[in-house]
Design a protein around this motif. Structure first.
Motif, short mmCIF file in Angstrom:
data_model
loop_
_atom_site.label_atom_id
_atom_site.label_comp_id
_atom_site.label_asym_id
_atom_site.label_seq_id
_atom_site.Cartn_x
_atom_site.Cartn_y
_atom_site.Cartn_z
N LEU A 413 15.15 -12.62 -17.94
CA LEU A 413 14.40 -13.44 -18.88
C LEU A 413 13.23 -14.08 -18.17
N SER A 414 12.06 -13.96 -18.73
CA SER A 414 10.86 -14.52 -18.12
C SER A 414 11.00 -16.03 -17.97
N PRO A 415 10.72 -16.58 -16.79
CA PRO A 415 10.75 -18.04 -16.62
C PRO A 415 9.81 -18.75 -17.59
N LEU A 416 8.66 -18.13 -17.89
CA LEU A 416 7.71 -18.75 -18.81
C LEU A 416 8.31 -18.86 -20.21
N LEU A 417 8.96 -17.78 -20.66
CA LEU A 417 9.58 -17.79 -21.98
C LEU A 417 10.74 -18.77 -22.02
N LEU A 418 11.55 -18.80 -20.95
CA LEU A 418 12.68 -19.71 -20.90
C LEU A 418 12.20 -21.17 -20.97
N GLY A 419 11.18 -21.50 -20.17
CA GLY A 419 10.64 -22.86 -20.18
C GLY A 419 10.13 -23.26 -21.55
N TRP A 420 9.43 -22.35 -22.21
CA TRP A 420 8.88 -22.63 -23.54
C TRP A 420 9.99 -22.82 -24.56
N LEU A 421 10.99 -21.94 -24.55
CA LEU A 421 12.07 -22.01 -25.54
C LEU A 421 12.91 -23.28 -25.37
N VAL A 422 13.22 -23.63 -24.13
CA VAL A 422 14.00 -24.84 -23.90
C VAL A 422 13.23 -26.07 -24.40
N ALA A 423 11.93 -26.13 -24.08
CA ALA A 423 11.11 -27.26 -24.53
C ALA A 423 11.01 -27.30 -26.05
N VAL A 424 10.89 -26.14 -26.69
CA VAL A 424 10.83 -26.08 -28.16
C VAL A 424 12.11 -26.65 -28.77
N GLY A 425 13.26 -26.22 -28.25
CA GLY A 425 14.53 -26.67 -28.81
C GLY A 425 14.71 -28.18 -28.71
N ILE A 426 14.37 -28.73 -27.55
CA ILE A 426 14.55 -30.17 -27.36
C ILE A 426 13.52 -30.96 -28.15
N ARG A 427 12.31 -30.43 -28.25
CA ARG A 427 11.26 -31.09 -29.03
C ARG A 427 11.65 -31.19 -30.50
N VAL A 428 12.13 -30.09 -31.08
CA VAL A 428 12.49 -30.10 -32.49
C VAL A 428 13.68 -31.02 -32.73
N ALA A 429 14.61 -31.06 -31.78
CA ALA A 429 15.80 -31.86 -31.96
C ALA A 429 15.54 -33.35 -31.80
N THR A 430 14.72 -33.73 -30.83
CA THR A 430 14.53 -35.16 -30.53
C THR A 430 13.24 -35.73 -31.08
N GLY A 431 12.24 -34.88 -31.35
CA GLY A 431 10.94 -35.36 -31.78
C GLY A 431 10.12 -35.93 -30.64
N SER A 432 10.60 -35.77 -29.42
CA SER A 432 9.95 -36.37 -28.26
C SER A 432 9.34 -35.31 -27.36
N ALA A 433 8.02 -35.31 -27.26
CA ALA A 433 7.35 -34.36 -26.37
C ALA A 433 7.68 -34.66 -24.91
N THR A 434 7.75 -35.93 -24.56
CA THR A 434 8.02 -36.28 -23.17
C THR A 434 9.45 -35.92 -22.77
N VAL A 435 10.41 -36.22 -23.63
CA VAL A 435 11.80 -35.86 -23.34
C VAL A 435 11.93 -34.34 -23.23
N ALA A 436 11.26 -33.61 -24.12
CA ALA A 436 11.31 -32.15 -24.07
C ALA A 436 10.72 -31.63 -22.76
N THR A 437 9.59 -32.20 -22.35
CA THR A 437 8.95 -31.76 -21.11
C THR A 437 9.83 -32.06 -19.90
N ILE A 438 10.34 -33.29 -19.84
CA ILE A 438 11.17 -33.70 -18.70
C ILE A 438 12.40 -32.81 -18.58
N THR A 439 13.12 -32.64 -19.68
CA THR A 439 14.37 -31.91 -19.63
C THR A 439 14.14 -30.43 -19.35
N ALA A 440 13.17 -29.83 -20.02
CA ALA A 440 12.90 -28.41 -19.82
C ALA A 440 12.42 -28.14 -18.40
#
Length: 518
Positions: A413-440
């Motif tokens: 799995l491409s690291p770029l795709l993995l990073g994007w997908l993880v950030a997308v999931g957390i962003r949609v769930a929490t509504g927080s861009a910063t939390v999504a960035t930090i966690t991903a």
């Protein structure tokens, strides 16, 4: 380059792979549930999430605390200083009227058909040092007024302005999200900045003027009468309160700059000639020690523009020097020092004191007051970023990051795709861009070791793109846009939520394209 503490040679727990996976999922789920359902502040949610992760991963309590504290300290030391310096430049830009002057100069010289493009460019420019919500507060009065006077549909002008602000917020330092991703992944800041700007240009075009022209047909919004700027008596206060201000966040996560500054707070824009002669009668105008209001001069256009661009130019020059100049030469050493993020932003603050502060008629004490006043509002975002750094370090020290890296490698799995997908999931769930960035960024950090220098920079940008995906009702930015533009929830989803999704997808497409070319 910003760096965080390196992961220990051996994981701080003897938990098996399955237990680590469960620990990571429960830790992230705890953060998501606490923010989205429990309405807990992200700072506390990240601390509690880290505790859940450490307990389930069978980390010793003292080890878990040390790991979290180390992550907090290194993140504040690396990222916190830059956020503070950026906030100082943004404070001077806003309070001096420099941002208003930039907007009015550009908007006042273009025709109706070019207004969306001009607004996107202006928003991107003043969005460099300003957080998203502050940029919205500065731009909304002009967007509403220009729409009213030119008969250009509100969405046709408003969407490009929002696109310019949002793209810069998610992709370009010194905004907190990109800085956290760069720090967590040990990416090169100058290179990430340069690649981010390359991606930002087409992304702003597609998500701004192009999408704005399209969505204006389906969202016939009109400038809300209650929010239309009107001349107010000059006061020493911070302006009137406006709808949406209490709900607005300093970052996209409700860290407000000043809930008392409403959309009509920039009253120097509010006369009939406000598009060409801003700067008089502004609430919060300079006052001397006795409380008497002093004259304000609008900072000149080009000095204000160059002040905003100075830190960016210095960091870009450093990146160019690293690519073109030999190590150890005087020119290379000079650029390395001048382009170091803290030096570049410090230089921007010092220059801004003269070109924005003193030029606007502020005394030395008033400039100091503006600089000091820009710091308390960022306390919330600094705490979120710091707690996020601690959460990330617990992830790394527990061995979760290495586990994810091995799994991604085995799955091809491409690291770029993995990073994007993880950030997308957390962003949609929490509504927080910063939390999504930090966690991903924390989850994919071990993958950065397998990438070359441009690859790590692109991974940081992929995470940033994912963190902007589909803003909806759990995001403070959603309600900010809804209230300022007088939209219904449905209209906000059709315009703002789709805009954020376009930015995320188009930006990630740009990341993949650069990955093929570099």
């Amino acid at each position: 380059m910003l760096t965080l503490l390196a992961a220990p040679a051996e994981p701080a727990t003897s938990a098996g792979d399955a237990q680590l996976v469960v620990a990571a999922l429960l830790g992230i789920a705890a953060v998501v549930v606490l923010i989205a359902w429990g309405k807990v502040h992200p700072f506390l949610a990240l601390i509690l999430g880290a505790a859940v992760l450490g307990v389930v991963a069978a980390m010793a309590p003292d080890t878990m605390i040390e790991s979290f504290s180390a992550g907090v300290g290194s993140t504040v030391g690396g990222v916190g200083l830059l956020i503070a310096l950026g906030a100082m430049i943004g404070g001077l830009l806003a309070e001096s009227g420099g941002a208003d002057g930039i907007v009015n100069r550009v908007v006042g010289r273009v025709s109706g058909t070019a207004l969306p493009w001009a607004m996107a460019g202006v928003a991107a420019l003043i969005g460099l040092p300003l957080f998203f919500e502050v940029g919205v507060v500065l731009l909304v009065p002009i967007v509403l007024l220009v729409s009213l006077r030119t008969d250009v549909p509100l969405m046709k002008i408003g969407i490009p302005a929002l696109a310019g602000l949002s793209v810069l917020h998610g992709l370009v330092p010194p905004h907190p999200g990109p800085l956290v991703a760069i720090s967590s992944l040990n990416a090169d800041l100058g290179l990430t900045l340069g690649l981010g700007l390359i991606i930002a240009i087409p992304t702003v075009i597609v998500a701004g003027p192009v999408f704005g022209n399209f969505i204006a047909r389906y969202v016939p919004a009109t400038a809300p009468a209650a929010l239309l700027p009107t001349r107010q008596p000059a006061t020493t206060g911070g302006g009137r309160r406006g709808p949406g201000s209490p709900a607005a966040g300093r970052d996209r996560e409700s860290d407000s700059r000043d809930a008392g500054r409403g959309p009509a707070g920039d009253d120097d824009l509010l006369t009939d000639d406000d598009l060409v002669n801003p700067g008089s009668g502004r609430p919060g105008a300079p006052v001397d020690d006795s409380g008497t209001e002093t004259a304000r001069r609008t900072p000149r256009f080009w000095p204000a523009v160059l002040t905003v661009l100075l830190p960016v130019v210095l960091m870009l020059l450093r990146a160019v020097g690293e690519l073109t100049l030999a190590d150890g030469t005087v020119a290379r050493q000079t650029l390395d020092i001048a382009g170091a993020p803290i030096v570049a932003l410090l230089a921007g603050v010092i220059v801004a004191m003269f070109t924005l502060g003193y030029q606007a008629g502020f005394s030395r004490s008033q400039v100091s007051s503006v600089l000091g006043g820009s710091l308390p509002p960022i306390a919330g975002i600094l705490l979120i970023v710091a707690a996020g750094g601690g959460f990330k370090q617990v992830l790394v020290d527990a061995g979760v990051g290495d586990l994810v890296a091995d799994a991604a490698k085995d799955a091809n799995l491409s690291p770029l795709l993995l990073g994007w997908l993880v950030a997308v999931g957390i962003r949609v769930a929490t509504g927080s861009a910063t939390v999504a960035t930090i966690t991903a960024a924390g989850i994919v950090a071990p993958l950065a070791a397998t990438l070359d220098r441009p690859g790590v920079a692109l991974l940081a940008l992929a995470v940033g793109c994912g963190s902007l995906f589909f803003s909806h009702v759990n995001d403070a930015g959603f309600w900010l846009v809804k209230e300022y533009f007088g939209l219904t929830v449905g209209q906000t989803i059709k315009s703002w939520s789709v805009l954020e999704t376009i930015i995320s997808v188009v930006g990630f497409a740009g990341v993949l394209l650069l990955d093929l070319l570099l």
